[in-house]
Design a protein around this motif. Sequence first.
Motif, PDB file in Angstrom:
ATOM      1  N   ALA A 160      -6.832  14.365   3.053  1.00 50.66           N
ATOM      2  CA  ALA A 160      -7.822  15.202   2.322  1.00 50.66           C
ATOM      3  C   ALA A 160      -8.521  14.254   1.163  1.00 50.66           C
ATOM      4  O   ALA A 160      -9.508  14.385   0.722  1.00 50.66           O
ATOM      5  N   ALA A 161      -7.572  13.206   0.712  1.00 48.22           N
ATOM      6  CA  ALA A 161      -7.977  12.488  -0.230  1.00 48.22           C
ATOM      7  C   ALA A 161      -9.233  11.510   0.318  1.00 48.22           C
ATOM      8  O   ALA A 161     -10.323  11.310  -0.559  1.00 48.22           O
ATOM      9  N   PHE A 162      -9.024  11.205   1.398  1.00 46.11           N
ATOM     10  CA  PHE A 162      -9.989  10.235   2.080  1.00 46.11           C
ATOM     11  C   PHE A 162     -11.533  11.187   2.297  1.00 46.11           C
ATOM     12  O   PHE A 162     -12.635  10.651   1.831  1.00 46.11           O
ATOM     13  N   GLU A 163     -11.250  12.400   2.600  1.00 41.97           N
ATOM     14  CA  GLU A 163     -12.550  13.338   2.588  1.00 41.97           C
ATOM     15  C   GLU A 163     -13.367  13.636   1.373  1.00 41.97           C
ATOM     16  O   GLU A 163     -14.280  13.564   1.110  1.00 41.97           O
ATOM     17  N   ALA A 164     -12.411  13.651   0.407  1.00 40.03           N
ATOM     18  CA  ALA A 164     -12.958  14.132  -1.396  1.00 40.03           C
ATOM     19  C   ALA A 164     -13.565  12.747  -1.857  1.00 40.03           C
ATOM     20  O   ALA A 164     -14.616  12.899  -2.254  1.00 40.03           O
ATOM     21  N   VAL A 165     -13.332  11.487  -1.209  1.00 41.40           N
ATOM     22  CA  VAL A 165     -14.029  10.310  -1.923  1.00 41.40           C
ATOM     23  C   VAL A 165     -15.175   9.404  -0.829  1.00 41.40           C
ATOM     24  O   VAL A 165     -15.625   8.606  -0.960  1.00 41.40           O
ATOM     25  N   ARG A 166     -15.106  10.300   0.351  1.00 39.41           N
ATOM     26  CA  ARG A 166     -15.920   9.659   1.483  1.00 39.41           C
ATOM     27  C   ARG A 166     -17.256   9.666   0.917  1.00 39.41           C
ATOM     28  O   ARG A 166     -17.898   8.413   1.424  1.00 39.41           O
ATOM     29  N   PRO A 167     -18.135  10.691   0.164  1.00 39.28           N
ATOM     30  CA  PRO A 167     -19.480  10.020  -0.367  1.00 39.28           C
ATOM     31  C   PRO A 167     -19.489   8.673  -1.123  1.00 39.28           C
ATOM     32  O   PRO A 167     -20.497   8.189  -0.947  1.00 39.28           O
ATOM     33  N   ILE A 168     -18.220   8.439  -1.754  1.00 39.93           N
ATOM     34  CA  ILE A 168     -18.418   7.224  -2.519  1.00 39.93           C
ATOM     35  C   ILE A 168     -18.445   5.901  -1.557  1.00 39.93           C
ATOM     36  O   ILE A 168     -19.059   5.138  -1.402  1.00 39.93           O
ATOM     37  N   PHE A 169     -17.329   5.960  -0.511  1.00 41.24           N
ATOM     38  CA  PHE A 169     -17.429   5.083   0.627  1.00 41.24           C
ATOM     39  C   PHE A 169     -18.821   5.076   1.285  1.00 41.24           C
ATOM     40  O   PHE A 169     -19.257   3.926   1.490  1.00 41.24           O
ATOM     41  N   ALA A 177       0.693  -1.341   0.056  1.00 39.11           N
ATOM     42  CA  ALA A 177      -0.139  -0.166  -0.049  1.00 39.11           C
ATOM     43  C   ALA A 177       1.020   1.153  -0.023  1.00 39.11           C
ATOM     44  O   ALA A 177       0.611   2.374  -0.735  1.00 39.11           O
ATOM     45  N   LYS A 178       1.817   1.204   0.849  1.00 43.68           N
ATOM     46  CA  LYS A 178       2.793   2.483   0.856  1.00 43.68           C
ATOM     47  C   LYS A 178       3.515   2.481  -0.418  1.00 43.68           C
ATOM     48  O   LYS A 178       3.856   3.496  -1.165  1.00 43.68           O
ATOM     49  N   LYS A 179       4.048   1.280  -1.146  1.00 43.86           N
ATOM     50  CA  LYS A 179       4.530   1.495  -2.590  1.00 43.86           C
ATOM     51  C   LYS A 179       3.711   2.198  -3.356  1.00 43.86           C
ATOM     52  O   LYS A 179       4.253   2.955  -4.514  1.00 43.86           O
ATOM     53  N   ILE A 180       2.622   1.589  -3.581  1.00 44.86           N
ATOM     54  CA  ILE A 180       1.592   2.204  -4.513  1.00 44.86           C
ATOM     55  C   ILE A 180       1.101   3.600  -3.982  1.00 44.86           C
ATOM     56  O   ILE A 180       1.181   4.543  -5.219  1.00 44.86           O
ATOM     57  N   TYR A 181       1.194   4.156  -2.885  1.00 46.83           N
ATOM     58  CA  TYR A 181       1.001   5.118  -2.535  1.00 46.83           C
ATOM     59  C   TYR A 181       1.940   6.417  -3.084  1.00 46.83           C
ATOM     60  O   TYR A 181       1.932   7.308  -3.613  1.00 46.83           O
ATOM     61  N   GLU A 182       3.197   5.879  -2.852  1.00 48.29           N
ATOM     62  CA  GLU A 182       4.387   6.917  -3.310  1.00 48.29           C
ATOM     63  C   GLU A 182       4.508   6.767  -4.911  1.00 48.29           C
ATOM     64  O   GLU A 182       4.950   7.921  -5.322  1.00 48.29           O
ATOM     65  N   ALA A 183       4.418   5.589  -5.457  1.00 50.68           N
ATOM     66  CA  ALA A 183       4.442   5.694  -6.945  1.00 50.68           C
ATOM     67  C   ALA A 183       3.406   6.615  -7.655  1.00 50.68           C
ATOM     68  O   ALA A 183       3.356   7.384  -8.592  1.00 50.68           O
ATOM     69  N   ALA A 184       2.204   6.589  -6.956  1.00 53.64           N
ATOM     70  CA  ALA A 184       0.763   7.377  -7.244  1.00 53.64           C
ATOM     71  C   ALA A 184       1.119   8.817  -6.946  1.00 53.64           C
ATOM     72  O   ALA A 184       1.064   9.668  -8.051  1.00 53.64           O
ATOM     73  N   LYS A 185       1.954   9.107  -5.984  1.00 50.08           N
ATOM     74  CA  LYS A 185       2.156  10.672  -5.600  1.00 50.08           C
ATOM     75  C   LYS A 185       3.267  11.158  -6.766  1.00 50.08           C
ATOM     76  O   LYS A 185       3.157  12.504  -7.198  1.00 50.08           O
ATOM     77  N   GLN A 186       4.141  10.389  -7.465  1.00 47.58           N
ATOM     78  CA  GLN A 186       4.690  10.762  -8.421  1.00 47.58           C
ATOM     79  C   GLN A 186       4.149  11.249  -9.591  1.00 47.58           C
ATOM     80  O   GLN A 186       4.619  11.942 -10.524  1.00 47.58           O
ATOM     81  N   LYS A 187       2.973  10.843  -9.815  1.00 53.84           N
ATOM     82  CA  LYS A 187       2.335  10.837 -10.950  1.00 53.84           C
ATOM     83  C   LYS A 187       1.201  11.791 -10.610  1.00 53.84           C
ATOM     84  O   LYS A 187       0.135  11.945 -11.207  1.00 53.84           O
ATOM     85  N   ASN A 188       1.144  12.449  -9.437  1.00 56.71           N
ATOM     86  CA  ASN A 188       0.013  13.349  -9.097  1.00 56.71           C
ATOM     87  C   ASN A 188      -1.425  12.795  -9.033  1.00 56.71           C
ATOM     88  O   ASN A 188      -2.423  13.288  -9.266  1.00 56.71           O
ATOM     89  N   ILE A 189      -1.208  11.566  -8.622  1.00 56.06           N
ATOM     90  CA  ILE A 189      -2.611  10.711  -8.421  1.00 56.06           C
ATOM     91  C   ILE A 189      -2.580  10.444  -6.793  1.00 56.06           C
ATOM     92  O   ILE A 189      -1.739  10.125  -6.238  1.00 56.06           O
ATOM     93  N   HIS A 190      -3.820  10.498  -6.425  1.00 56.51           N
ATOM     94  CA  HIS A 190      -4.091  10.270  -4.773  1.00 56.51           C
ATOM     95  C   HIS A 190      -4.592   8.747  -4.725  1.00 56.51           C
ATOM     96  O   HIS A 190      -5.720   8.404  -5.248  1.00 56.51           O
ATOM     97  N   ALA A 191      -3.721   8.244  -3.943  1.00 54.53           N
ATOM     98  CA  ALA A 191      -3.957   6.710  -3.598  1.00 54.53           C
ATOM     99  C   ALA A 191      -4.440   6.277  -2.051  1.00 54.53           C
ATOM    100  O   ALA A 191      -3.853   7.143  -1.005  1.00 54.53           O
ATOM    101  N   LEU A 192      -5.445   5.736  -1.848  1.00 57.11           N
ATOM    102  CA  LEU A 192      -5.845   5.063  -0.587  1.00 57.11           C
ATOM    103  C   LEU A 192      -5.983   3.628  -0.576  1.00 57.11           C
ATOM    104  O   LEU A 192      -6.167   2.784  -1.567  1.00 57.11           O
ATOM    105  N   ASP A 193      -5.717   3.076   0.859  1.00 52.08           N
ATOM    106  CA  ASP A 193      -5.692   1.787   0.883  1.00 52.08           C
ATOM    107  C   ASP A 193      -6.837   1.563   1.835  1.00 52.08           C
ATOM    108  O   ASP A 193      -6.974   2.200   2.992  1.00 52.08           O
ATOM    109  N   ALA A 194      -7.797   1.013   1.314  1.00 48.49           N
ATOM    110  CA  ALA A 194      -9.424   0.867   1.980  1.00 48.49           C
ATOM    111  C   ALA A 194      -9.876  -0.315   2.082  1.00 48.49           C
ATOM    112  O   ALA A 194     -10.897  -0.479   1.478  1.00 48.49           O
ATOM    113  N   PRO A 195      -9.314  -1.347   2.770  1.00 48.05           N
ATOM    114  CA  PRO A 195      -9.828  -2.630   3.002  1.00 48.05           C
ATOM    115  C   PRO A 195     -11.162  -2.735   3.822  1.00 48.05           C
ATOM    116  O   PRO A 195     -11.495  -1.622   4.425  1.00 48.05           O
TER     117      PRO A 195
END
Length: 295
Positions: free
Chosen positions: A148-157, A108-126
Amino acid sequence: MMAAVTKPTIGFIGTGVMGKSMAGHLLTAGYPVHVYNRTKAKAEDLISSGAVWNDTVAELSSEADVIITMVGYPKDVEETYLGEDGILAHAKEDAYVIDMTTSSPMLAKKIYEAAKQKNIHALDAPVSGGDIGAREARLAIMVGGDEAAFEAVRPIFEKMGANIIYQGSAGAGQHTKMCNQIAIASGMIGVCEAMVYAKRAGLDPENVLKSISTGAAGSWSLSNLAPRMLKGDFEPGFYIKHFIKDMSIALEAAEEMGMMTPGLKLTKSLYDELAEKGEENKGTQALYRLIDEQV
């Protein structure tokens, strides 16, 4: 007149036992939903309900604003996100990617860092709650990543779950799910032993369940899985093979922290025995059968 707010397009990858219901709730809520699954047949009901089928992960990723994954194993997660034809290679800048698979905190941390490099917001949400929680949109959702990313997609959750809690930085959602699986593991042994004991003692196990499910012994597994055991229903709400995967992740993480987990080790050994008997595609409640067959 105010312009109508356009809902983001959601890409959903993995429409199996739980993913199918979760994606269905998003469709019902009016979100445009694109779907991809390795076996297209498992997405047919969603397609009939209005979901758009994409032939590849890459195609789906390029068209969605929010991408949700619910796949099988950490290796599937890694390939889906970090592969040459994966999500991060094709997702839009500023997209949100949410892995709801139970997977490795380190991945999850690896994906987060790779996403951040591309200006993509990554969340792990099991999630927790099994097929019932998914069908009834009552899942517990444990989230790691930027708040901030969590709050942005909270309505979807909120369309998929009822207990939605931000746990901390990347990987925190997966660590929380490991706590959940550790608590379930030893508890499943207790539930199965109690039901077999009731049967061997000549009691009516269903009557016993009425007495013990509302007292101190009460648990989700006792209320939801014990009735299935007693009916001989061992079909998967949650696959044994996936529970073994989860316990393996938890054992590895616990060992890295220098922590002893005797209950977890015992539970995994019993489920490994079930898998060796060809039961890996049954539901976790099939542990009842292993204990009941011991003479």
